[in-house]
Structures are given as C-alpha cells and as structure tokens.
Motif scaffolding. Structure first.
Motif, PDB file in Angstrom:
ATOM      1  N   GLN A 152       0.834  -1.207   0.000  1.00 30.58           N
ATOM      2  CA  GLN A 152       0.000   0.000   0.000  1.00 30.58           C
ATOM      3  C   GLN A 152       0.868   1.257   0.000  1.00 30.58           C
ATOM      4  OE1 GLN A 152      -3.498  -0.032   2.595  1.00 30.58           O
ATOM      5  NE2 GLN A 152      -2.909  -2.112   3.199  1.00 30.58           N
ATOM      6  N   PHE A 153       0.288   2.354  -0.512  1.00 30.36           N
ATOM      7  CA  PHE A 153       1.004   3.618  -0.642  1.00 30.36           C
ATOM      8  C   PHE A 153       0.110   4.778  -0.252  1.00 30.36           C
ATOM      9  CE2 PHE A 153       2.892   0.646  -3.574  1.00 30.36           C
ATOM     10  CZ  PHE A 153       4.253   0.916  -3.521  1.00 30.36           C
ATOM     11  N   ILE A 154       0.744   5.843   0.196  1.00 24.42           N
ATOM     12  CA  ILE A 154       0.053   7.123   0.351  1.00 24.42           C
ATOM     13  C   ILE A 154       0.442   7.950  -0.865  1.00 24.42           C
ATOM     14  CG2 ILE A 154      -0.180   9.236   1.708  1.00 24.42           C
ATOM     15  CD1 ILE A 154       0.566   7.600   4.192  1.00 24.42           C
ATOM     16  N   GLU A 155      -0.559   8.438  -1.569  1.00 26.13           N
ATOM     17  CA  GLU A 155      -0.285   9.199  -2.785  1.00 26.13           C
ATOM     18  C   GLU A 155       0.341  10.561  -2.435  1.00 26.13           C
ATOM     19  OE1 GLU A 155      -0.423   8.174  -5.941  1.00 26.13           O
ATOM     20  OE2 GLU A 155      -0.942   6.219  -5.080  1.00 26.13           O
ATOM     21  N   PRO A 156       1.256  11.033  -3.267  1.00 25.41           N
ATOM     22  CA  PRO A 156       1.924  12.311  -2.979  1.00 25.41           C
ATOM     23  C   PRO A 156       0.966  13.485  -3.090  1.00 25.41           C
ATOM     24  CG  PRO A 156       2.513  11.534  -5.165  1.00 25.41           C
ATOM     25  CD  PRO A 156       1.719  10.426  -4.511  1.00 25.41           C
ATOM     26  N   ASN A 157       1.241  14.527  -2.307  1.00 27.33           N
ATOM     27  CA  ASN A 157       0.392  15.728  -2.338  1.00 27.33           C
ATOM     28  C   ASN A 157       1.174  16.987  -2.716  1.00 27.33           C
ATOM     29  OD1 ASN A 157       1.888  16.315  -0.019  1.00 27.33           O
ATOM     30  ND2 ASN A 157       0.275  15.606   1.368  1.00 27.33           N
ATOM     31  N   GLY A 158       2.490  16.844  -2.953  1.00 27.41           N
ATOM     32  CA  GLY A 158       3.296  17.996  -3.337  1.00 27.41           C
ATOM     33  C   GLY A 158       3.719  18.878  -2.179  1.00 27.41           C
ATOM     34  N   ASN A 159       3.372  18.499  -0.942  1.00 21.36           N
ATOM     35  CA  ASN A 159       3.758  19.299   0.224  1.00 21.36           C
ATOM     36  C   ASN A 159       5.277  19.298   0.405  1.00 21.36           C
ATOM     37  OD1 ASN A 159       1.041  19.555   0.676  1.00 21.36           O
ATOM     38  ND2 ASN A 159       1.130  18.999   2.837  1.00 21.36           N
ATOM     39  N   SER A 160       5.791  20.437   0.822  1.00 18.70           N
ATOM     40  CA  SER A 160       7.212  20.541   1.150  1.00 18.70           C
ATOM     41  C   SER A 160       7.379  20.522   2.660  1.00 18.70           C
ATOM     42  CB  SER A 160       7.788  21.841   0.601  1.00 18.70           C
ATOM     43  OG  SER A 160       7.785  21.814  -0.808  1.00 18.70           O
ATOM     44  N   TYR A 161       8.524  20.056   3.100  1.00 18.15           N
ATOM     45  CA  TYR A 161       8.835  20.105   4.526  1.00 18.15           C
ATOM     46  C   TYR A 161      10.206  20.741   4.709  1.00 18.15           C
ATOM     47  CZ  TYR A 161      12.180  16.230   4.192  1.00 18.15           C
ATOM     48  OH  TYR A 161      13.262  15.455   3.891  1.00 18.15           O
ATOM     49  N   LYS A 162      10.387  21.357   5.850  1.00 19.92           N
ATOM     50  CA  LYS A 162      11.663  21.982   6.221  1.00 19.92           C
ATOM     51  C   LYS A 162      11.743  21.954   7.734  1.00 19.92           C
ATOM     52  CE  LYS A 162      14.536  26.031   5.286  1.00 19.92           C
ATOM     53  NZ  LYS A 162      14.606  27.320   4.563  1.00 19.92           N
ATOM     54  N   ILE A 163      12.632  21.103   8.264  1.00 17.62           N
ATOM     55  CA  ILE A 163      12.712  20.934   9.711  1.00 17.62           C
ATOM     56  C   ILE A 163      14.161  21.008  10.183  1.00 17.62           C
ATOM     57  CG2 ILE A 163      10.598  19.572   9.925  1.00 17.62           C
ATOM     58  CD1 ILE A 163      12.383  17.050  10.004  1.00 17.62           C
ATOM     59  N   SER A 164      14.314  21.482  11.395  1.00 16.38           N
ATOM     60  CA  SER A 164      15.628  21.448  12.032  1.00 16.38           C
ATOM     61  C   SER A 164      15.847  20.061  12.614  1.00 16.38           C
ATOM     62  CB  SER A 164      15.718  22.486  13.160  1.00 16.38           C
ATOM     63  OG  SER A 164      15.627  23.779  12.628  1.00 16.38           O
ATOM     64  N   MET A 165      17.069  19.562  12.482  1.00 19.44           N
ATOM     65  CA  MET A 165      17.399  18.259  13.046  1.00 19.44           C
ATOM     66  C   MET A 165      18.800  18.336  13.626  1.00 19.44           C
ATOM     67  SD  MET A 165      19.688  16.850  10.619  1.00 19.44           S
ATOM     68  CE  MET A 165      19.455  15.101  10.693  1.00 19.44           C
ATOM     69  N   VAL A 166      19.064  17.471  14.585  1.00 23.97           N
ATOM     70  CA  VAL A 166      20.369  17.456  15.248  1.00 23.97           C
ATOM     71  C   VAL A 166      20.945  16.053  15.163  1.00 23.97           C
ATOM     72  CG1 VAL A 166      21.586  17.699  17.454  1.00 23.97           C
ATOM     73  CG2 VAL A 166      19.811  19.340  16.830  1.00 23.97           C
ATOM     74  N   THR A 167      22.226  15.982  14.861  1.00 26.61           N
ATOM     75  CA  THR A 167      22.943  14.713  14.880  1.00 26.61           C
ATOM     76  C   THR A 167      24.080  14.815  15.880  1.00 26.61           C
ATOM     77  OG1 THR A 167      22.490  14.373  12.538  1.00 26.61           O
ATOM     78  CG2 THR A 167      24.208  13.019  13.520  1.00 26.61           C
ATOM     79  N   ILE A 168      24.101  13.903  16.833  1.00 26.83           N
ATOM     80  CA  ILE A 168      25.218  13.799  17.771  1.00 26.83           C
ATOM     81  C   ILE A 168      25.999  12.552  17.379  1.00 26.83           C
ATOM     82  CG2 ILE A 168      25.909  13.458  20.176  1.00 26.83           C
ATOM     83  CD1 ILE A 168      23.341  14.964  20.961  1.00 26.83           C
ATOM     84  N   GLY A 169      27.285  12.733  17.125  1.00 24.82           N
ATOM     85  CA  GLY A 169      28.120  11.630  16.693  1.00 24.82           C
ATOM     86  C   GLY A 169      29.230  11.323  17.684  1.00 24.82           C
ATOM     87  N   LEU A 170      29.455  10.040  17.922  1.00 28.22           N
ATOM     88  CA  LEU A 170      30.590   9.584  18.732  1.00 28.22           C
ATOM     89  C   LEU A 170      31.581   8.937  17.771  1.00 28.22           C
ATOM     90  CD1 LEU A 170      28.193   9.826  20.764  1.00 28.22           C
ATOM     91  CD2 LEU A 170      29.275   8.022  22.074  1.00 28.22           C
ATOM     92  N   TRP A 171      32.835   9.418  17.804  1.00 22.23           N
ATOM     93  CA  TRP A 171      33.831   9.038  16.809  1.00 22.23           C
ATOM     94  C   TRP A 171      34.964   8.245  17.452  1.00 22.23           C
ATOM     95  CZ3 TRP A 171      33.157  11.092  11.739  1.00 22.23           C
ATOM     96  CH2 TRP A 171      32.138  12.039  11.618  1.00 22.23           C
ATOM     97  N   ASN A 172      35.501   7.292  16.688  1.00 21.53           N
ATOM     98  CA  ASN A 172      36.656   6.547  17.188  1.00 21.53           C
ATOM     99  C   ASN A 172      37.956   7.247  16.784  1.00 21.53           C
ATOM    100  OD1 ASN A 172      37.255   5.826  14.497  1.00 21.53           O
ATOM    101  ND2 ASN A 172      36.263   3.828  14.686  1.00 21.53           N
ATOM    102  N   GLU A 173      39.083   6.667  17.145  1.00 18.39           N
ATOM    103  CA  GLU A 173      40.374   7.311  16.893  1.00 18.39           C
ATOM    104  C   GLU A 173      40.722   7.389  15.410  1.00 18.39           C
ATOM    105  OE1 GLU A 173      43.319   5.329  19.242  1.00 18.39           O
ATOM    106  OE2 GLU A 173      42.484   6.041  21.138  1.00 18.39           O
ATOM    107  N   GLU A 174      40.065   6.571  14.585  1.00 15.63           N
ATOM    108  CA  GLU A 174      40.310   6.602  13.142  1.00 15.63           C
ATOM    109  C   GLU A 174      39.439   7.651  12.444  1.00 15.63           C
ATOM    110  OE1 GLU A 174      39.831   3.403  14.725  1.00 15.63           O
ATOM    111  OE2 GLU A 174      42.017   3.496  14.921  1.00 15.63           O
ATOM    112  N   GLY A 175      38.649   8.406  13.210  1.00 15.00           N
ATOM    113  CA  GLY A 175      37.796   9.434  12.615  1.00 15.00           C
ATOM    114  C   GLY A 175      36.557   8.855  11.955  1.00 15.00           C
ATOM    115  N   VAL A 176      36.031   7.762  12.515  1.00 12.73           N
ATOM    116  CA  VAL A 176      34.824   7.122  12.001  1.00 12.73           C
ATOM    117  C   VAL A 176      33.780   7.093  13.121  1.00 12.73           C
ATOM    118  CG1 VAL A 176      33.856   4.978  11.089  1.00 12.73           C
ATOM    119  CG2 VAL A 176      36.128   5.718  10.355  1.00 12.73           C
TER     120      VAL A 176
END
Length: 197
Positions: A152-176
């Motif tokens: 099943q699908f929801i048909e598109p309506n052409g609405n646009s979205y614009k939201i703020s989001m935050v990413t918190i990353g934990l990195w290893n010594e190799e920069g990954v």
C-alpha cells in the motif's frame, strides 16, 4: 567553541609568563626554574588543546561532507568514510538500528517519497573530545508515492517540509562514527508532509 576560548586563554598566559621571565634580570635560579616549569606546563596544555581543536575541526568538516554531499546526493557507497560497519543509530522515534547496510536502507527510504530530500546548511556545529553535535536543516517535497507496507502507498500531495534536526556523533580514533543520535520533531515532519493534523 570552548576549545577556542581555552586556546586564547592559554596563549595569553604563555605570553605573560614568557614576558615576565624575560623582563626580570634579577630572578634567582630557583624562581627562574619554577617559571620555566610553569611555561613548559602551559605549552603542553596549549599543544593538547590545539590538537583537540584540530581534530574537532576535521570531524566537523567530515560531517559537512556527509550531509551536504553523501546524504543529499545519495552517495551511499561513500557512507563508510564517516560511519563504522557496525554503527549504532538512535532514531527520533526511540528505535535503534545496528550496521551500516541497515542505516543505508533507512536513509534511502526517505528519498522514495521525497526524492529532493537534502541538507544544505549547518547553522550550529560544535564538538569536544570525540563527540560532535551538528544542527542541520533537512528539507524536501512529497512528490512520489510513500510505501506504508503490504503493497500500500500514500499518494503524494506535493507538500514541502523543512525541519531542524540534530545529529550527535561519537567518533573513534580513526575518525569514524561508531554511534549516532538523530533528533527531529516527527510530528512537525508529518504535519508538513500533510500526514498529521
């Protein structure tokens, strides 16, 4: 950024210490040795914070590339440049996934119904130690059918979205990144898509 403030403070203290030693011709040997030891300690601290600051700047640059190029252009074969194979991802709905392949599937699914999904700006980007926190602006347009399961699908309506989001990353010594926390307001996201009141 905290490290910039510390860097400036330590630089000033180092300058004052060196100036004080150079201006005092009548210091006895004991005081001179003490000042030299303090200067060396300040230099070591300055080197430490300089290295940490350089590392954070490198991680933040990598994150810019991740969002602006890899995510926005769906260059999934490049995701390993910033993500570990066994990455643990925390999603805004409280669910978690493990593994790069699964993470790619989840990210790619966002483009099925909004092919122009993109992140083109990071208004806030900070870090300390092995942790980065970046606020991005994610936007797109609901122009293709949205799969909701069982064919099943929801048909598109052409609405646009614009939201703020935050990413918190934990990195290893190799920069990954080995752990990632994603935050955005799902209700606002669904409302902008026209899927919630």
């Amino acid at each position: 950024m905290k490290t910039n403030w510390i860097f400036r403070t330590l630089s000033l203290l180092l300058f004052v210490s060196v100036f004080a030693v150079s201006c005092k011709d009548d210091l006895d040997k004991e005081k001179e040795d003490d000042y030299k030891a303090q200067i060396e300690a300040l230099q070591a601290e300055l080197a430490k914070y300089t290295a940490e600051n350089a590392n954070i700047e490198e991680l933040l640059a990598k994150f810019d590339d991740l969002d602006f190029e890899v995510f926005t252009n769906q260059e999934w074969t490049r995701l390993h440049e910033s993500h570990a194979e066994d990455i643990l991802v925390h999603w805004p709905d409280g669910s978690t996934t493990t593994g790069l392949d699964r993470h790619i599937e989840d990210l790619a699914a966002m483009f099925v119904y909004a092919p122009d999904t993109r992140i083109e700006q990071h208004p806030i980007a900070i870090g300390s130690g092995n942790i980065t926190a970046v606020m991005g602006v994610m936007e797109g347009t609901f122009t293709e059918p949205m799969p909701i399961g069982d064919g099943q699908f929801i048909e598109p309506n052409g609405n646009s979205y614009k939201i703020s989001m935050v990413t918190i990353g934990l990195w290893n010594e190799e920069g990954v990144m080995y752990e990632e926390y994603l935050y955005w307001d799902n209700l606002t996201y669904m409302r902008q898509l026209g899927l919630a009141e």
